[in-house]
Design an enzyme around this catalytic site. Structure first.
Site, PDB file in Angstrom:
ATOM      1  N   HIS A   1      -3.083  27.425 -23.844  1.00 53.79           N
ATOM      2  CA  HIS A   1      -2.050  26.442 -23.546  1.00 53.79           C
ATOM      3  C   HIS A   1      -1.760  26.414 -22.042  1.00 53.79           C
ATOM      4  O   HIS A   1      -1.609  27.458 -21.423  1.00 53.79           O
ATOM      5  CB  HIS A   1      -0.773  26.783 -24.315  1.00 53.79           C
ATOM      6  CG  HIS A   1       0.260  25.705 -24.266  1.00 53.79           C
ATOM      7  ND1 HIS A   1       0.465  24.826 -25.310  1.00 53.79           N
ATOM      8  CD2 HIS A   1       1.133  25.336 -23.295  1.00 53.79           C
ATOM      9  CE1 HIS A   1       1.425  23.983 -24.980  1.00 53.79           C
ATOM     10  NE2 HIS A   1       1.852  24.275 -23.760  1.00 53.79           N
TER      11      HIS A   1
ATOM     12  N   GLN B   1      -9.132  12.461 -28.050  1.00 50.91           N
ATOM     13  CA  GLN B   1      -9.071  11.843 -29.371  1.00 50.91           C
ATOM     14  C   GLN B   1     -10.334  11.034 -29.635  1.00 50.91           C
ATOM     15  O   GLN B   1     -10.985  10.555 -28.710  1.00 50.91           O
ATOM     16  CB  GLN B   1      -7.846  10.932 -29.488  1.00 50.91           C
ATOM     17  CG  GLN B   1      -6.533  11.679 -29.331  1.00 50.91           C
ATOM     18  CD  GLN B   1      -5.319  10.812 -29.645  1.00 50.91           C
ATOM     19  OE1 GLN B   1      -5.228  10.199 -30.704  1.00 50.91           O
ATOM     20  NE2 GLN B   1      -4.388  10.768 -28.713  1.00 50.91           N
TER      21      GLN B   1
ATOM     22  N   ALA C   1       0.185  10.482 -24.026  1.00 52.90           N
ATOM     23  CA  ALA C   1       0.058  11.770 -24.712  1.00 52.90           C
ATOM     24  C   ALA C   1       1.412  12.211 -25.241  1.00 52.90           C
ATOM     25  O   ALA C   1       2.409  12.160 -24.527  1.00 52.90           O
ATOM     26  CB  ALA C   1      -0.502  12.827 -23.765  1.00 52.90           C
ATOM     27  N   SER C   2       1.466  12.646 -26.505  1.00 53.01           N
ATOM     28  CA  SER C   2       2.734  13.141 -27.041  1.00 53.01           C
ATOM     29  C   SER C   2       2.715  14.667 -27.136  1.00 53.01           C
ATOM     30  O   SER C   2       3.748  15.296 -27.292  1.00 53.01           O
ATOM     31  CB  SER C   2       3.027  12.512 -28.404  1.00 53.01           C
ATOM     32  OG  SER C   2       1.919  12.651 -29.258  1.00 53.01           O
TER      33      SER C   2
ATOM     34  N   ALA D   1       0.806  -1.222   0.000  1.00 54.11           N
ATOM     35  CA  ALA D   1       0.000   0.000   0.000  1.00 54.11           C
ATOM     36  C   ALA D   1       0.837   1.269   0.000  1.00 54.11           C
ATOM     37  O   ALA D   1       1.885   1.355   0.630  1.00 54.11           O
ATOM     38  CB  ALA D   1      -0.942   0.003   1.192  1.00 54.11           C
TER      39      ALA D   1
ATOM     40  N   CYS E   1      -1.846  25.449 -30.533  1.00 51.85           N
ATOM     41  CA  CYS E   1      -2.129  26.803 -30.061  1.00 51.85           C
ATOM     42  C   CYS E   1      -2.693  27.687 -31.181  1.00 51.85           C
ATOM     43  O   CYS E   1      -2.447  27.431 -32.359  1.00 51.85           O
ATOM     44  CB  CYS E   1      -0.840  27.427 -29.508  1.00 51.85           C
ATOM     45  SG  CYS E   1      -0.555  27.019 -27.771  1.00 51.85           S
TER      46      CYS E   1
ATOM     47  N   HIS F   1      -6.133  17.930 -24.912  1.00 46.69           N
ATOM     48  CA  HIS F   1      -6.927  17.468 -26.059  1.00 46.69           C
ATOM     49  C   HIS F   1      -7.460  16.067 -25.789  1.00 46.69           C
ATOM     50  O   HIS F   1      -6.947  15.364 -24.916  1.00 46.69           O
ATOM     51  CB  HIS F   1      -6.074  17.452 -27.328  1.00 46.69           C
ATOM     52  CG  HIS F   1      -4.947  16.462 -27.296  1.00 46.69           C
ATOM     53  ND1 HIS F   1      -3.774  16.684 -26.594  1.00 46.69           N
ATOM     54  CD2 HIS F   1      -4.808  15.227 -27.846  1.00 46.69           C
ATOM     55  CE1 HIS F   1      -2.970  15.641 -26.730  1.00 46.69           C
ATOM     56  NE2 HIS F   1      -3.574  14.739 -27.479  1.00 46.69           N
TER      57      HIS F   1
ATOM     58  N   CYS G   1     -31.194  -3.204 -15.506  1.00 43.82           N
ATOM     59  CA  CYS G   1     -29.877  -2.794 -15.989  1.00 43.82           C
ATOM     60  C   CYS G   1     -28.836  -3.103 -14.914  1.00 43.82           C
ATOM     61  O   CYS G   1     -28.961  -2.668 -13.764  1.00 43.82           O
ATOM     62  CB  CYS G   1     -29.871  -1.301 -16.316  1.00 43.82           C
ATOM     63  SG  CYS G   1     -28.196  -0.608 -16.489  1.00 43.82           S
TER      64      CYS G   1
ATOM     65  N   ARG H   1       0.504   5.757   0.019  1.00 47.68           N
ATOM     66  CA  ARG H   1      -0.330   6.916   0.316  1.00 47.68           C
ATOM     67  C   ARG H   1      -0.338   7.825  -0.911  1.00 47.68           C
ATOM     68  O   ARG H   1       0.577   7.756  -1.730  1.00 47.68           O
ATOM     69  CB  ARG H   1       0.248   7.674   1.513  1.00 47.68           C
ATOM     70  CG  ARG H   1       0.549   6.819   2.727  1.00 47.68           C
ATOM     71  CD  ARG H   1      -0.588   6.732   3.684  1.00 47.68           C
ATOM     72  NE  ARG H   1      -1.103   8.050   4.064  1.00 47.68           N
ATOM     73  CZ  ARG H   1      -2.236   8.222   4.732  1.00 47.68           C
ATOM     74  NH1 ARG H   1      -2.969   7.187   5.062  1.00 47.68           N
ATOM     75  NH2 ARG H   1      -2.636   9.426   5.055  1.00 47.68           N
TER      76      ARG H   1
END
Lengths: 336, 336
Positions: free
Chosen positions: A122, A177, A169-170, A36, A57, A175, A205, A38
């Protein structure tokens, strides 16, 4: 005989790890309390985030493929949808899936791969944006899902967000996708089949029933007029959290204005709290159907990428998670 | 009508991405040639590898939990098996799996978690060791699998290696791990069920048939007296490669001395070649059954961790791989 002597008292009150299965599907985790950690153990160094060379941008619109859609305010764009420059799928080729010689099943990776630039500012993240702006982002997803599903060769539209390098993310400018493609993904198929089986047995359901159990459990996090959030019983990631609309809808497109605004506010609250840990990389997955009659209940899954899946996870599909969802819920409820 | 007009010629000879399914199971990938990369694009920076504070080095035996097993040479250990100090599973608790209130399926994470320190020489990797030493490591796995399966509460023994931080390794000194636990993992269950279905239809081992197809395909890599290696049709990772013994055996324990030596030599060859790319993090998974009558064919999967699974992969289970297995096989065959 097997399975007879199965109670082995734990020595010295050592805390136990627990094997758990997902509510519906055959996905397993090991909640490793023995390991575990924290919240502050997960503090992640801040990533480089330089606006100077950012393609997303304002002023750099000419560097992206031709725009698909935009949301404007004071005649400037505040949300922008563009094709991905390095698409996973493209709208060409043979979309039909074939099998040759028993073993080789294939098709062109047919479809469309889009980027939703979520703000023109940005350095601002989703949680920094006004609730109404977040709602406009969700509306943009809804609009694009509807448009993309008009192509009869598209079977599924996947909406997701990658934030931070460890989450895939590159580009740092916030953003999401969208990948629309010619296959119903196996993970979604499993989820649909499991909830269908539950429906056949219970005439209800499965997700509505899960919500009604979790809203008062140790994993409860948030209740608003229209939403419920909790940390799932078989969380695969530390601080994983799911957000549902209370009303039974199969897809995000069925939510009304009030529900969508409330959903946006809850998302903002969750991400604001998550940020307290540090610069947490995460994915957001939109589990949303376009078929209103599907045995499904729209929700999003927020997956902080604070652990690495190693050989054990890849071999067995069993995921080791060092933070129990009960502890994670305490964190979100400000109790730790 | 759906699925009618499905041929869309690609403009400008743009290379196509391909959707592919695993030979047997419902696992899908997108081979993204559009994003294609060359081997040298994956060069990974060397990780810190300091012997000074290494718990796995000779002289530091007192820092580890009590030793379980060792292989000696000239009265010094050369391979050492110890319990994991931070175990995912422990041999206490209630191993039986129960379900409460439809949704909550759980048990203690019961079992044993061991580390196999593969050499006493810090900084040497598997591929740097003599073939006979590698064979001794495999023999150690076989011995531990046999011992661990004697506990009737253990359902499966997972043997795997994590090399490099991105592959989940926290200690650099070369080692593998063994997790024996109270569940047949869903990934293994799927593989067994699929190969069983194939057997029922064809009265043959699915893997034997896959081998006989792949040994002459564009994905072939290596043929020795007793082994075959190829890059799988639906590779999830760049330069993923599978190594099989030619003879049909369900588990590694059934291999004879000659086969085991040849298997070790092939493993060394593959890892030596992989190293040319740079400091590649990877996992090795041992897909091995202890039930000799299982519809299975023992093999290992080597998974270079050169990509990050992002939101799309986590939502859909469809994995985007920027290197086609055909290109990867060319690399291994020294043709690129």
């Amino acid at each position: 005989p097997k399975r007879k002597l199965n109670i082995h008292p734990t020595p010295n009150n050592q805390s136990m790890n627990e094997l758990r299965k997902d509510y519906l599907t055959d996905k397993w985790v090991i909640i490793a309390s023995v390991r575990a950690k924290r919240p502050h153990d997960f503090k992640t160094p801040k990533e480089e985030n330089n606006a100077a060379n950012c393609f997303f941008c304002p002023g750099k619109e000419y560097t992206t493929p031709p725009e698909i859609y935009r949301v404007e305010k004071d005649s400037k764009w505040i949300i922008r949808v563009i094709p991905n420059k390095f698409p996973a799928v493209i709208p060409y080729g043979v979309s039909e899936i074939k099998t040759d010689n028993s073993f080789y099943t294939y098709a062109s990776a047919y479809g469309r791969h889009e980027i939703v630039i979520e703000t023109n500012e940005h350095g601002r993240e989703i949680e920094d944006l006004p609730v109404d702006h977040i709602k406009k982002i969700l509306r943009t997803f809804i609009f694009r899902i509807d448009e993309l599903m008009k192509d009869p060769l598209i079977d599924y539209v996947s909406v997701f967000k990658n934030k931070g390098k460890s989450a895939g993310a590159s580009i740092a400018h916030t953003h999401s996708q969208i990948i629309a493609y010619n296959n119903i993904p196996s993970a979604i198929k499993n989820e649909l089949e499991s909830s269908y089986r539950y429906y056949v047995l219970n005439k209800k359901c499965a997700f509505c029933d899960i919500i009604s159990k979790e809203k008062n459990s140790h994993r409860r996090v948030l209740k608003t007029k229209h939403t419920i959030a909790f940390t799932p019983y078989a969380s695969r990631f530390p601080f994983e959290i799911w957000l549902f609309p209370k009303r039974h809808v199969a897809g995000i497109g069925e939510l009304n204005e009030d529900e969508l605004l409330d959903f946006s506010a809850s998302l903002k609250k969750i991400l604001t709290k998550l940020k307290e840990i540090g610069n947490v990389p995460y994915n957001i997955l939109f589990h949303s159907m376009t078929d209103k009659s599907a045995n499904f209940h729209f929700h999003i899954e927020i997956l902080p990428r604070l652990t690495v899946w190693a050989g054990f996870e890849l071999e067995t599909g069993t995921i080791i998670n060092p933070v129990s969802p009960e502890d994670a819920a305490k964190f979100y409820r400000n109790e730790m």
